[in-house]
Scaffold this active site. Structure first.
Site, PDB file in Angstrom:
ATOM      1  N   HIS A   1       0.545  -1.026   0.019  1.00 26.19           N
ATOM      2  CA  HIS A   1      -0.812  -0.186   0.323  1.00 26.19           C
ATOM      3  C   HIS A   1       0.736   1.417   0.401  1.00 26.19           C
ATOM      4  CE1 HIS A   1      -3.467  -1.726   1.907  1.00 26.19           C
ATOM      5  NE2 HIS A   1      -3.643  -2.444   0.990  1.00 26.19           N
TER       6      HIS A   1
ATOM      7  N   TYR B   1      -8.713   5.085   8.832  1.00 23.79           N
ATOM      8  CA  TYR B   1      -8.280   5.923   9.579  1.00 23.79           C
ATOM      9  C   TYR B   1      -9.575   6.561   9.812  1.00 23.79           C
ATOM     10  CZ  TYR B   1      -3.596   3.442  11.021  1.00 23.79           C
ATOM     11  OH  TYR B   1      -2.822   2.397  10.680  1.00 23.79           O
TER      12      TYR B   1
ATOM     13  N   PRO C   1      -2.042   0.516  19.733  1.00 25.78           N
ATOM     14  CA  PRO C   1      -2.071   0.113  18.340  1.00 25.78           C
ATOM     15  C   PRO C   1      -1.915   0.852  17.199  1.00 25.78           C
ATOM     16  CG  PRO C   1      -4.014  -0.846  18.745  1.00 25.78           C
ATOM     17  CD  PRO C   1      -3.011   0.163  20.460  1.00 25.78           C
TER      18      PRO C   1
ATOM     19  N   LYS D   1       2.673   0.164  15.247  1.00 27.07           N
ATOM     20  CA  LYS D   1       4.856  -0.170  15.501  1.00 27.07           C
ATOM     21  C   LYS D   1       4.675  -0.352  16.294  1.00 27.07           C
ATOM     22  CE  LYS D   1       5.087   3.605  12.827  1.00 27.07           C
ATOM     23  NZ  LYS D   1       5.182   3.086  11.660  1.00 27.07           N
TER      24      LYS D   1
ATOM     25  N   TYR E   1       5.408   6.362   9.134  1.00 25.99           N
ATOM     26  CA  TYR E   1       4.055   5.077   9.270  1.00 25.99           C
ATOM     27  C   TYR E   1       4.956   4.353   8.663  1.00 25.99           C
ATOM     28  CZ  TYR E   1      -0.232   2.709   8.951  1.00 25.99           C
ATOM     29  OH  TYR E   1      -1.225   1.838   9.137  1.00 25.99           O
TER      30      TYR E   1
HETATM   31  C1  DHB Z   1      -3.397  -3.340  11.390  1.00 24.91           C
HETATM   32  C2  DHB Z   1      -3.752  -2.785  12.825  1.00 24.91           C
HETATM   33  C3  DHB Z   1      -3.521  -1.273  13.504  1.00 24.91           C
HETATM   34  O1  DHB Z   1      -3.238  -1.757  14.605  1.00 24.91           O
HETATM   35  C4  DHB Z   1      -3.462  -0.017  12.701  1.00 24.91           C
HETATM   36  O2  DHB Z   1      -3.398   0.415  12.568  1.00 24.91           O
HETATM   37  C5  DHB Z   1      -3.626  -0.669  11.130  1.00 24.91           C
HETATM   38  C6  DHB Z   1      -3.944  -1.759  10.607  1.00 24.91           C
HETATM   39  C7  DHB Z   1      -4.133  -4.557  11.596  1.00 24.91           C
HETATM   40  O3  DHB Z   1      -4.410  -5.161  12.047  1.00 24.91           O
HETATM   41  O4  DHB Z   1      -4.197  -4.317  10.044  1.00 24.91           O
END
Ligand code: DHB
Length: 376
Positions: free
Chosen positions: A57, A186, A278, A282, A370
């Site tokens: 991506h 997001y 999450p 990271k 990111y």
């Molecule tokens: C996923 C998990 C994340 O914490 C995140 O920021 C983006 C994607 C995932 O599990 O796909």
């Protein structure tokens, strides 16, 4: 990964895991690999399936006030990108690689303990299939997660702990539904945070902000979908595809750092040393950066007796983790609804997101964090 990198350098290791193989392979966790993690998998020769099944991506979407905005991360980072590939798939590939080396890998070990850490031959003991193992090691790598025994075996007076808990969690689901967007979304909404992600062309991964003690029994599939749709839908009619929910769980949110990341001949890596919330994905990537640095340091030690890299292991790791801590905390606060927030806070979040998707400087900052900085 550490075991495999050491193997490639001709260094013996024993891997001890207290869960079953089935558990670590089945347990769905995050799924975003930074460019550095993808490069490391390639360099270690364990990317055969990742190359085939991973979904590269180059951008992500940020959704607020009813609209989706794309940030073209590759454009702001000289072509770097993320790859969607489940953490449990990475683990599956690494187990297979380990098996081909014939080196020891013990699942379902119990009574694991580490001692004599400040000597030249630390001791690892555990029970496996009824047999007691007692091993004198050159080094012990504590890759045993936040709740593992390694960090807890360091005398508390030798480490500093930095910690923050968040008053919310994520309810995550895996659904049999084709992803309705090619890239992650997001979302900030007045109802709280939501995240749209995926695992394949037929499986969608979704999360929504919930209470830390959320009772999953109160979340029927219908309620989960209507909440996800309400938080993700955009004014142009986009919304996630709905399908059968095949897994659900609640992820707590915590920021945690221990320093230094070693004590004597015990070196901590991954969640044993640091936890990030999450948002921003990271966790796995920090762990990969740790073991890459640790394997390089151990190789230098065994090849030449040089300890400089081992001495620098913690300080270099701390720098990377604090950068990721700052980023994950920022993403989390920008996108979640906090108890006690009032309309001012929501408008401030909207203003921050509006700035984020309209300023080249802000998009560059988001993108480079990111996709992740190159591993050292
Ligand atoms: C996923 C998990 C994340 O914490 C995140 O920021 C983006 C994607 C995932 O599990 O796909």
């Amino acid at each position: 990964m550490l075991g495999h990198l050491l193997h490639l350098a001709g260094i013996d290791s024993v891997i001890v895991e207290n869960r079953s193989e089935e558990h670590v392979v089945e347990r769905v966790r995050a799924g975003v690999l930074e460019q550095g993690t993808v490069d490391l998998m390639r360099d270690a020769g364990v990317d055969e399936r990742l190359r085939r099944e991973g979904m590269r991506h180059e951008g992500i979407h940020v959704r607020f006030a009813g609209q989706r905005h794309r940030v073209h991360m590759a454009e702001f980072t000289g072509g770097r990108a993320i790859t969607i590939y489940g953490q449990n798939e990475v683990v599956k590939d690494l187990i297979a690689a380990r098996r081909t080396t014939g080196r020891p890998l013990y699942f379902e070990a119990s009574e694991v303990s580490v001692d004599d850490l400040d000597t030249g031959s630390p001791r690892l003991r555990f029970v496996h299939a009824g047999d007691r193992h007692d091993i004198r090691c050159a080094f012990i790598a504590g890759c045993d997660g936040f709740h593992g025994v390694c960090r807890q075996s360091i005398p508390p007076s030798h480490v500093a702990v930095y910690e923050r808990e968040y008053p919310f969690a994520w309810l995550g689901i895996l659904a049999q539904a084709a992803p309705a967007s090619d890239e992650l979304v997001y979302s900030l909404s007045e109802r709280g945070f939501a995240l749209f992600s995926m695992r394949s062309t037929t499986v969608t991964r979704l999360y929504l902000q919930c209470a830390p003690d959320e009772d999953l029994n109160e979340w029927s599939d219908d309620r989960i979908w209507s909440e996800l749709v309400a938080r993700l839908r955009t004014d142009d009619g986009w919304q996630p595809n709905v399908g059968a929910i095949v897994q659900k769980g609640v992820t707590p949110m915590r920021s945690f750092v221990v320093e230094p990341m070693h004590y004597g001949r015990l070196f901590l890596a991954g969640d044993a040393a640091h936890i990030v919330p999450p948002t921003g994905a990271k966790g796995l990537n920090l762990a990969m950066a740790d073991v890459r640095r640790l394997s390089t340091a151990l190789q230098a030690f065994f090849a030449t007796g040089r300890e400089a890299e081992l001495d620098e292991y913690s300080a270099r790791g701390a720098r990377r983790t604090w950068r990721a801590q700052r980023f994950s905390w920022w993403m989390t606060s920008m996108l979640h609804k906090q108890e006690g927030d009032n309309p001012f806070d929501y408008r401030r979040q909207l203003a921050e997101l509006d700035y984020l998707v309209s300023s080249t400087a802000a998009m560059t900052s988001l993108s480079e964090n990111y996709v992740g900085t190159p591993f050292d």
